[in-house]
Design an enzyme around this catalytic site. Sequence first.
Site, mmCIF file in Angstrom:
data_model
loop_
_atom_site.group_PDB
_atom_site.id
_atom_site.type_symbol
_atom_site.label_atom_id
_atom_site.label_comp_id
_atom_site.label_asym_id
_atom_site.label_seq_id
_atom_site.Cartn_x
_atom_site.Cartn_y
_atom_site.Cartn_z
ATOM 1 N N VAL A 47 -1.230 7.387 0.220
ATOM 2 C CA VAL A 47 0.017 6.252 0.478
ATOM 3 C C VAL A 47 -0.551 5.019 -0.103
ATOM 4 O O VAL A 47 -1.850 4.611 0.046
ATOM 5 C CB VAL A 47 0.232 5.777 1.791
ATOM 6 C CG1 VAL A 47 1.540 4.859 2.006
ATOM 7 C CG2 VAL A 47 0.645 7.131 2.809
ATOM 8 N N CYS A 48 0.084 4.355 -0.936
ATOM 9 C CA CYS A 48 -0.271 3.086 -1.755
ATOM 10 C C CYS A 48 -1.854 3.211 -2.294
ATOM 11 O O CYS A 48 -1.717 4.227 -3.009
ATOM 12 C CB CYS A 48 -0.336 2.029 -0.487
ATOM 13 S SG CYS A 48 -0.356 0.260 -1.150
ATOM 14 N N THR A 49 -2.551 2.411 -1.959
ATOM 15 C CA THR A 49 -3.819 2.238 -2.760
ATOM 16 C C THR A 49 -4.788 3.473 -1.960
ATOM 17 O O THR A 49 -5.878 3.654 -2.622
ATOM 18 C CB THR A 49 -4.566 1.014 -2.729
ATOM 19 O OG1 THR A 49 -4.700 0.369 -1.132
ATOM 20 C CG2 THR A 49 -3.686 0.041 -3.490
#
Length: 330
Positions: free
Chosen positions: A120-122
């Site tokens: 998720v995300c970074t």
Amino acid sequence: MPKSPRFSPNPVRVIDVLAYPAVQLLDVTGPVQVFASANDLTAVAGGARPYELRVVAQGGENVTASSGVTLAAAPLTKPGEVLDTLLVAGGEGVEAAIENPVLVEWVRQRAAQARRVASVCTGAFILAAAGLLDGRRAATHWKYCAKLAQRFPAVHVEPDPIFVCDGPVWTSAGVTAGIDLALALVEEDLGRSMALAVARYLVVFLKRPGGQAQFSAALTLQAADDKFGALHDWINQHLAGDLSLSVLADQAGMSERSFSRHYAEATGQTPARAIERLRVEAARRLLSESRLPVKRIALRCGFGSEETMRRSFLRLLATTPQDYRARFGT
């Protein structure tokens, strides 16, 4: 609680969600709640809970998220322990995480033993540091796409999608996109009806698609001063008309050469590429919200032909208009 679809029993799928200091809280809790809701709805329907959820962290200590909220975490699971899905969250602490050789090696080893891996995300930076994204397409938060591509050149970073699935590896864009990703994993595991039931219960959209841009095309073209905002509004009202360079330059009150230079400086794109994005966005909206024939949509959005629109969709969304409508249409 809404009624849930009945389904055949499935084996329990063990999901480890990796957390670490300064993790983004919603990167962890968003996906966890999706899987937990699938468990609850399945139990209501008379089935066995399909997921076993574990939030894990190095040392097994409580982890304080970047928001200041403390999460209870179990120790990192050992090699050989049963694992279906490894999900890596993102957050401010990702830089320290990818410099932690013990954590990166654990991700590499557990990924090799899992059926699938997701970030998720970074969290994509941790997967990349472990070599899991080499040669693969991947998504991350729009703000960090360029950084991911520069730091890990073997990764094919895609700045537009909400999430990307490349074989057994899934990656998603920023923060709430983790919910979209988790819903897609539930759909893969338990079917569309269960994913829709979870989305309804959580009051989120199931149909915010992996093929949709993180931002609208018009928004991504905006500079800080939105120098060409009025022009973009005009273009959107005349997508089927003549949008040649000379027409655009005249509309902007500039010479063609000056317009081309200033437009590229302000938006980072050529006028032709920007118009293609705006036309694709308009076509996506009509494909998902109307029953107009594809040929008519192509003409209305200024593509001229179905084939031209098809090529643009493949280039920008990695799908065809027909497949897009089949998945996201009304």
